[in-house]
Design a protein around this motif. Structure first.
Motif, PDB file in Angstrom:
ATOM      1  N   ALA A 365       0.664  -1.137   0.250  1.00 60.38           N
ATOM      2  CA  ALA A 365       0.074   0.155   0.136  1.00 60.38           C
ATOM      3  C   ALA A 365       0.849   1.321   0.127  1.00 60.38           C
ATOM      4  O   ALA A 365       0.857   1.965   0.975  1.00 60.38           O
ATOM      5  CB  ALA A 365      -0.963   0.055   1.607  1.00 60.38           C
ATOM      6  N   ARG A 366       1.669   1.191  -1.420  1.00 60.54           N
ATOM      7  CA  ARG A 366       2.179   2.865  -1.173  1.00 60.54           C
ATOM      8  C   ARG A 366       3.612   2.649  -0.619  1.00 60.54           C
ATOM      9  O   ARG A 366       3.917   1.698   0.229  1.00 60.54           O
ATOM     10  CB  ARG A 366       1.661   4.366  -1.743  1.00 60.54           C
ATOM     11  CG  ARG A 366       1.074   3.929  -3.020  1.00 60.54           C
ATOM     12  CD  ARG A 366       0.188   5.301  -2.891  1.00 60.54           C
ATOM     13  NE  ARG A 366      -0.059   4.917  -4.321  1.00 60.54           N
ATOM     14  CZ  ARG A 366      -0.998   6.363  -5.380  1.00 60.54           C
ATOM     15  NH1 ARG A 366      -1.284   7.171  -4.264  1.00 60.54           N
ATOM     16  NH2 ARG A 366      -2.247   5.738  -6.074  1.00 60.54           N
ATOM     17  N   CYS A 367       3.691   3.588   0.709  1.00 63.09           N
ATOM     18  CA  CYS A 367       4.066   4.047   1.906  1.00 63.09           C
ATOM     19  C   CYS A 367       4.457   3.554   2.592  1.00 63.09           C
ATOM     20  O   CYS A 367       5.255   3.176   3.621  1.00 63.09           O
ATOM     21  CB  CYS A 367       4.390   5.902   1.943  1.00 63.09           C
ATOM     22  SG  CYS A 367       5.642   6.532   0.875  1.00 63.09           S
ATOM     23  N   ALA A 368       2.638   2.626   3.381  1.00 64.86           N
ATOM     24  CA  ALA A 368       2.477   2.071   4.114  1.00 64.86           C
ATOM     25  C   ALA A 368       3.256   0.595   4.281  1.00 64.86           C
ATOM     26  O   ALA A 368       2.892  -0.270   5.030  1.00 64.86           O
ATOM     27  CB  ALA A 368       0.802   1.757   4.254  1.00 64.86           C
ATOM     28  N   GLY A 369       3.589   0.226   2.832  1.00 60.86           N
ATOM     29  CA  GLY A 369       4.207  -1.354   2.551  1.00 60.86           C
ATOM     30  C   GLY A 369       3.228  -2.215   3.086  1.00 60.86           C
ATOM     31  O   GLY A 369       1.308  -1.963   2.308  1.00 60.86           O
ATOM     32  N   ASN A 370       2.784  -3.220   3.429  1.00 64.49           N
ATOM     33  CA  ASN A 370       1.721  -4.009   3.795  1.00 64.49           C
ATOM     34  C   ASN A 370       1.384  -3.315   5.360  1.00 64.49           C
ATOM     35  O   ASN A 370       1.549  -3.347   6.203  1.00 64.49           O
ATOM     36  CB  ASN A 370       2.487  -5.591   3.756  1.00 64.49           C
ATOM     37  CG  ASN A 370       3.533  -6.106   2.909  1.00 64.49           C
ATOM     38  OD1 ASN A 370       2.372  -6.170   1.564  1.00 64.49           O
ATOM     39  ND2 ASN A 370       3.984  -6.661   3.398  1.00 64.49           N
ATOM     40  N   LEU A 371       0.046  -3.092   5.324  1.00 66.08           N
ATOM     41  CA  LEU A 371      -0.647  -2.764   6.082  1.00 66.08           C
ATOM     42  C   LEU A 371      -2.169  -3.548   6.181  1.00 66.08           C
ATOM     43  O   LEU A 371      -2.792  -4.396   5.101  1.00 66.08           O
ATOM     44  CB  LEU A 371      -0.964  -1.341   5.215  1.00 66.08           C
ATOM     45  CG  LEU A 371      -2.541  -0.563   5.708  1.00 66.08           C
ATOM     46  CD1 LEU A 371      -2.081  -0.069   6.746  1.00 66.08           C
ATOM     47  CD2 LEU A 371      -3.451   0.436   4.603  1.00 66.08           C
ATOM     48  N   VAL A 372      -2.572  -3.738   7.608  1.00 63.55           N
ATOM     49  CA  VAL A 372      -3.551  -4.334   8.098  1.00 63.55           C
ATOM     50  C   VAL A 372      -4.940  -2.640   8.176  1.00 63.55           C
ATOM     51  O   VAL A 372      -4.095  -1.803   9.821  1.00 63.55           O
ATOM     52  CB  VAL A 372      -3.119  -5.402   8.933  1.00 63.55           C
ATOM     53  CG1 VAL A 372      -4.756  -5.393  10.015  1.00 63.55           C
ATOM     54  CG2 VAL A 372      -2.718  -6.407   7.966  1.00 63.55           C
ATOM     55  N   LYS A 373      -6.121  -2.749   8.606  1.00 61.31           N
ATOM     56  CA  LYS A 373      -6.749  -1.996   8.696  1.00 61.31           C
ATOM     57  C   LYS A 373      -7.509  -2.493   9.553  1.00 61.31           C
ATOM     58  O   LYS A 373      -8.434  -3.550   9.427  1.00 61.31           O
ATOM     59  CB  LYS A 373      -6.996  -0.913   8.053  1.00 61.31           C
ATOM     60  CG  LYS A 373      -6.353  -0.058   7.152  1.00 61.31           C
ATOM     61  CD  LYS A 373      -6.729   1.221   6.496  1.00 61.31           C
ATOM     62  CE  LYS A 373      -6.246   2.193   5.589  1.00 61.31           C
ATOM     63  NZ  LYS A 373      -7.072   2.691   4.774  1.00 61.31           N
ATOM     64  N   LEU A 374      -7.846  -2.331  11.470  1.00 60.88           N
ATOM     65  CA  LEU A 374      -9.044  -2.906  12.381  1.00 60.88           C
ATOM     66  C   LEU A 374      -9.925  -2.052  12.220  1.00 60.88           C
ATOM     67  O   LEU A 374      -9.441  -0.419  12.954  1.00 60.88           O
ATOM     68  CB  LEU A 374      -8.020  -3.531  13.009  1.00 60.88           C
ATOM     69  CG  LEU A 374      -6.950  -4.472  13.332  1.00 60.88           C
ATOM     70  CD1 LEU A 374      -7.031  -5.206  14.905  1.00 60.88           C
ATOM     71  CD2 LEU A 374      -7.824  -5.604  12.403  1.00 60.88           C
TER      72      LEU A 374
END
Length: 464
Positions: A365-374
């Motif tokens: 996810a661009r600058c976030a890299g691998n991203l998880v949202k809860l």
């Protein structure tokens, strides 16, 4: 990332600055400060056995020694015992006393794991191979296990080819065991037995005197295996980086199952934790509410220690960059930092800071890299960035509980080293995770509170 290298690891509970070590070991035994050696525990684990094939009759004695691998099994003359390791499965026990070894030649004591180990041990004691195989097979068969650590006490008789096992007692860590006694016809009479066991309350207290909490806790006598659970008991209360300092006091109380001879059975269990700092004091009791399987922490009134969100969702991390304005470590200009950065070795587990539904699992996810949202409720989310990988099977829409592993620390996206970037967002706006007042868990009521108060009284009486 910011070059602030102050440690946020709960085992380092000091405000002193220390050199950043991005590749430092995540082993708790490395938590001692530079140039300092943490005192060892007084009850070290015994040597575990590794499976080996049965030797043939043509093996010379030197070949047997080489096959043993320099310590695959241990035995000693006299009555010296080898310690039983903490982390082993356990079995329930009754009050039938264990028989004493037959008088005669002093017993040999060996710790083994399986049929092959026991056969090798008996043959090395001088028992002919055929007899060693027979006795080992009958002993292991009587215990009903194939690969589980056991303490074996052997009494021998005779010399040379006439050397025989006069009696053998084998005990599992939980207390169950068997005794075989040689009869005049060469057969063995079997007597199953269970050791007496009792539960003892132990305690240790001290002050933080060293560069790490780990070293101070070991010096005070807290078992190694209890130091991380002790720290986690206060994970919702203290800012371990700024609020815990040298001179602060701590107290731990735990239970141990022991034999009548004082030998420990299985791992210790932390039942009470107390911490006093310059900003306040906390004391918690471990209690398993009805219909739950794992203990939780409660204060003296039955209020849970847990909150809606954990203050830090990764163990063994250093707070390297806080919330607010900073110079961006890659782009070089002043920019608002929307979360908190926790540096930790690549692969360190990342936990869900609270129970939630997985709102997004976004690779690259661009600058976030691998991203998880809860999604924790209709207006609150937490974000976790720069993961090296997601937890196996994690998918959007899945329900996770507080403390579940959702991914692993990495350095994907716009990152200068392995770390977790953690955000808390209310109605889409980022807020400081370290100052956010999270909701409290409902206190115990009714029958659960009555049971808790009885357990609290039991622990208090035992530690006085």
């Amino acid at each position: 990332m910011n070059n602030d290298t102050t440690s946020f690891d709960p085992k380092t509970w000091l405000e002193e600055k220390s050199a950043a070590r991005e590749t430092a070991s995540f082993d708790p035994k490395t938590w001692a400060g530079a140039g300092e050696t943490a005192p060892p525990e007084s009850d070290p684990p015994s040597t575990a056995q590794t499976g080996r094939r049965l030797p043939t009759a043509v093996f010379a004695a030197a070949g047997l020694v080489a096959a043993l691998g320099g310590g695959a099994w241990l035995w000693s003359g006299g009555n010296e015992e080898l310690p039983v390791p903490d982390e082993v499965p356990s079995r329930s026990a009754t009050a039938t006393p264990a028989p004493k070894p037959v008088a005669g030649e002093p017993p040999r004591i060996v710790t083994v794991r399986n049929l092959q180990n026991l056969t090798l041990a008996l043959e090395q004691m001088g028992v002919p191979l055929a007899d060693a195989v027979g006795v080992a097979r009958e002993t292991v068969g009587a215990l009903g296990v194939e690969d589980q650590e056991m303490r074996v006490e052997v009494v021998l008789d005779g010399k040379g080819d006439d050397r025989v096992v006069k009696s053998i007692i084998a005990e599992l860590s939980g207390g169950s065991g068997v005794r075989l006694t040689r009869q005049t016809d060469g057969s063995y009479a079997r007597e199953e037995n269970l050791l007496n066991e009792s539960t003892k309350i132990r305690s240790a207290e001290g002050k933080i005197r060293h560069a790490t909490f780990y070293a101070s806790a070991i010096e005070a006598g807290i078992p190694d295996s209890l130091i991380t659970p002790f720290a986690k008991a206060f994970s919702f209360d203290f800012d371990f980086q700024r609020e815990v300092k040298q001179g602060d006091r701590f107290l731990a109380v735990w239970e141990e199952r022991v034999t009548p001879q004082g030998r420990r059975l299985g791992p210790p269990r932390l039942v009470y934790a107390e911490m006093g700092t310059g900003v306040g004091e906390r004391a918690y009791y471990a209690f398993t509410p009805p219909d739950e399987v794992e203990p939780r922490w409660f204060d003296a009134q039955g209020n849970g220690a847990a909150r809606g969100l954990m203050r830090t969702p990764v163990d063994g991390a250093r707070l390297t960059s806080g919330f607010g304005t900073r110079v961006h470590p890659i782009r070089g200009f002043v920019k608002k930092h929307n979360g908190t950065d926790f540096a930790a070795p690549t692969g360190t587990p990342i936990y869900a800071s609270g129970s939630a539904t997985v709102a997004a699992v976004a690779p690259n996810a661009r600058c976030a890299g691998n991203l998880v949202k809860l999604q924790h409720n209709e207006n609150m989310q937490t974000w976790y960035m720069h993961m090296v990988r997601f937890a196996d099977g994690l998918t959007q829409g899945q329900t996770v509980n507080q403390g579940d592993v959702i991914g692993y620390v990495g350095t994907t996206g716009c990152s200068t080293g392995p770390h977790l970037h953690y955000e808390v967002r209310i109605d889409g706006e980022p807020i400081d995770p370290m100052t956010f007042e999270t909701t409290k868990v409902e206190p115990l009521v009714g029958e659960a509170k009555t049971m808790f108060l009885a357990r609290r009284a039991e622990i208090d009486a035992a530690r006085e």
